[in-house]
Enzyme design. Structure first.
Site, PDB file in Angstrom:
ATOM      1  N   SER A 163       0.851  -1.190   0.000  1.00 57.72           N
ATOM      2  CA  SER A 163       0.000   0.000   0.000  1.00 57.72           C
ATOM      3  C   SER A 163       0.881   1.231   0.000  1.00 57.72           C
ATOM      4  O   SER A 163       2.008   1.187   0.508  1.00 57.72           O
ATOM      5  CB  SER A 163      -0.872   0.019   1.253  1.00 57.72           C
ATOM      6  N   TYR A 176      -1.808  -0.843  10.387  1.00 62.68           N
ATOM      7  CA  TYR A 176      -1.940  -1.220   8.969  1.00 62.68           C
ATOM      8  C   TYR A 176      -0.756  -0.678   8.168  1.00 62.68           C
ATOM      9  O   TYR A 176      -0.110  -1.408   7.404  1.00 62.68           O
ATOM     10  CB  TYR A 176      -3.253  -0.683   8.395  1.00 62.68           C
TER      11      TYR A 176
HETATM   12  P1  NAD Z   1     -10.896  -7.160  -0.044  1.00 59.46           P
HETATM   13  O1  NAD Z   1     -11.355  -7.151   1.373  1.00 59.46           O
HETATM   14  O2  NAD Z   1     -11.904  -7.168  -1.131  1.00 59.46           O
HETATM   15  O3  NAD Z   1      -9.915  -8.376  -0.282  1.00 59.46           O
HETATM   16  C1  NAD Z   1      -9.128  -8.890   0.720  1.00 59.46           C
HETATM   17  C2  NAD Z   1      -8.984 -10.389   0.480  1.00 59.46           C
HETATM   18  O4  NAD Z   1      -8.106 -10.896   1.478  1.00 59.46           O
HETATM   19  C3  NAD Z   1     -10.318 -11.142   0.595  1.00 59.46           C
HETATM   20  O5  NAD Z   1     -10.450 -12.030  -0.497  1.00 59.46           O
HETATM   21  C4  NAD Z   1     -10.161 -11.971   1.882  1.00 59.46           C
HETATM   22  O6  NAD Z   1     -10.747 -13.239   1.767  1.00 59.46           O
HETATM   23  C5  NAD Z   1      -8.653 -12.091   1.974  1.00 59.46           C
HETATM   24  N1  NAD Z   1      -8.252 -12.299   3.366  1.00 59.46           N
HETATM   25  C6  NAD Z   1      -8.284 -11.415   4.392  1.00 59.46           C
HETATM   26  N2  NAD Z   1      -7.916 -12.037   5.524  1.00 59.46           N
HETATM   27  C7  NAD Z   1      -7.636 -13.318   5.189  1.00 59.46           C
HETATM   28  C8  NAD Z   1      -7.233 -14.463   5.914  1.00 59.46           C
HETATM   29  N3  NAD Z   1      -7.022 -14.463   7.236  1.00 59.46           N
HETATM   30  N4  NAD Z   1      -7.072 -15.612   5.239  1.00 59.46           N
HETATM   31  C9  NAD Z   1      -7.286 -15.666   3.921  1.00 59.46           C
HETATM   32  N5  NAD Z   1      -7.677 -14.633   3.182  1.00 59.46           N
HETATM   33  C10 NAD Z   1      -7.851 -13.483   3.819  1.00 59.46           C
HETATM   34  O7  NAD Z   1      -9.912  -5.909  -0.137  1.00 59.46           O
HETATM   35  P2  NAD Z   1      -9.091  -5.261  -1.338  1.00 59.46           P
HETATM   36  O8  NAD Z   1      -9.309  -3.806  -1.219  1.00 59.46           O
HETATM   37  O9  NAD Z   1      -9.336  -5.931  -2.643  1.00 59.46           O
HETATM   38  O10 NAD Z   1      -7.592  -5.535  -0.839  1.00 59.46           O
HETATM   39  C11 NAD Z   1      -6.657  -6.385  -1.492  1.00 59.46           C
HETATM   40  C12 NAD Z   1      -5.255  -5.984  -1.067  1.00 59.46           C
HETATM   41  O11 NAD Z   1      -4.977  -4.654  -1.510  1.00 59.46           O
HETATM   42  C13 NAD Z   1      -5.031  -5.984   0.445  1.00 59.46           C
HETATM   43  O12 NAD Z   1      -3.759  -6.497   0.747  1.00 59.46           O
HETATM   44  C14 NAD Z   1      -5.119  -4.506   0.804  1.00 59.46           C
HETATM   45  O13 NAD Z   1      -4.399  -4.196   1.974  1.00 59.46           O
HETATM   46  C15 NAD Z   1      -4.487  -3.891  -0.432  1.00 59.46           C
HETATM   47  N6  NAD Z   1      -4.839  -2.474  -0.657  1.00 59.46           N
HETATM   48  C16 NAD Z   1      -6.141  -2.078  -0.887  1.00 59.46           C
HETATM   49  C17 NAD Z   1      -6.418  -0.746  -1.116  1.00 59.46           C
HETATM   50  C18 NAD Z   1      -7.820  -0.237  -1.395  1.00 59.46           C
HETATM   51  O14 NAD Z   1      -8.011   0.996  -1.513  1.00 59.46           O
HETATM   52  N7  NAD Z   1      -8.812  -1.102  -1.549  1.00 59.46           N
HETATM   53  C19 NAD Z   1      -5.380   0.196  -1.100  1.00 59.46           C
HETATM   54  C20 NAD Z   1      -4.073  -0.228  -0.865  1.00 59.46           C
HETATM   55  C21 NAD Z   1      -3.818  -1.572  -0.651  1.00 59.46           C
END
Ligand code: NAD
Length: 265
Positions: A163, A176
């Site tokens: 991130s 985080y």
């Molecule tokens: P999301 O919640 O849709 O996806 C997160 C995924 O991680 C889900 O499929 C969930 O099943 C999985 N997960 C979480 N905990 C878990 C566990 N204990 N065991 C197995 N799977 C687990 O969120 P997203 O926004 O698509 O995020 C995806 C990645 O991108 C993450 O690492 C997040 O930190 C990063 N990210 C997101 C953003 C944003 O703005 N959405 C920004 C920067 C980084």
């Protein structure tokens, strides 16, 4: 074991199915929703057989596996060590190889940075386990399979989804942001240790339009007004950055900021 397979259709119990000209096999963690789903679809379009994974949404995973050309789904809770071991074992067993690992699964907690009491030890441990320890452990478990990719002619590839909160001192909460900064450092350390057989890179998204961020109105306004690109990323924007790193034969140890240029302001 929770595995759903879409294709190839002709499988036998004794032999791993053939890849039918696929570029290789990619495991994308947390790939039934949000950014992970876009990455899995993109790598599938690019010609990879894909192992889909999530913690709980098995039905969505099976449906997606049936929809993509060559895909299987494996359920695993990445906070549990035995589940990580099973996930990698089943991923390698699906087609008898593993070429790409995308550590996308991650968890966040929104806590005002000034509220130190709210950032409890339990929250620190939970985020560290899923966002740092699990990605490291999955690479360790997949190391032999990823090194074998190099013997076939192309280095194995790991892409960690961190991130921009791991690069700039901001983000949903201090635990985080620190977990993502750790993941960025882990990326560089692993790139040093595992080259040339395995390349290790990270994509560091800023705000991405997903259901999770739908009501993050302040962040949306910030990106609209301050970022040179005047918008948040779409999940496909992030999938594109991942695909670039996977397609490279040379890049390693890079943390590719994908925040529409907000870090410049
Ligand atoms: P999301 O919640 O849709 O996806 C997160 C995924 O991680 C889900 O499929 C969930 O099943 C999985 N997960 C979480 N905990 C878990 C566990 N204990 N065991 C197995 N799977 C687990 O969120 P997203 O926004 O698509 O995020 C995806 C990645 O991108 C993450 O690492 C997040 O930190 C990063 N990210 C997101 C953003 C944003 O703005 N959405 C920004 C920067 C980084």
């Amino acid at each position: 074991m929770t595995v759903a397979r879409s294709a190839p259709r002709h499988t036998s119990v004794n032999a791993a199915p053939t890849l039918d000209g696929a570029l290789g096999v990619a495991l994308v963690t947390g790939s039934t929703s949000g950014i992970g789903a876009a990455i899995a679809r993109r790598l599938s379009r690019d010609g990879y057989a894909v192992v889909l994974h999530s913690r709980s949404s098995a039905e969505a995973g099976r449906a997606m596996a049936a929809e993509l050309e060559r895909a299987v789904y494996v359920q695993a809770d990445l906070s549990i060590e035995a589940d990580r071991m099973r996930l990698v074992a089943e991923s390698v067993a699906a087609w008898g190889r593993l070429d790409v690992l995308v550590n996308n699964a991650g968890i966040s907690k929104v806590i005002p940075h000034q509220d130190l009491a709210a950032a409890t030890s339990a929250i620190w441990h939970e985020l560290h386990e899923v966002n740092v320890v699990a990605p490291f452990h999955l690479v360790a478990l997949a190391e032999a399979a990823l090194r074998a990719a190099a013997l076939r002619g192309r280095a194995g590839s790991v892409v960690n989804i961190s991130s921009h909160a791991g690069v700039r001192p901001k983000g949903a909460s201090i635990p985080y942001a620190v977990s993502k900064a750790s993941l960025n450092h882990l990326t560089r350390l692993l790139a040093l240790s595992l080259g040339p057989d395995i390349r290790v890179n990270a994509v560091a998204p800023g705000l991405v339009d997903t259901p999770l961020t739908a009501d993050w109105t302040a962040a949306q306004a910030l990106w609209r007004e301050r970022a040179p690109m005047h918008r948040a990323a779409s999940p496909d924007d992030i999938a594109h950055a991942v695909a670039l790193l996977v397609a490279s034969d040379y890049l390693t140890g890079e943390v590719l900021l994908s925040d529409g240029g907000l870090n410049l302001t």
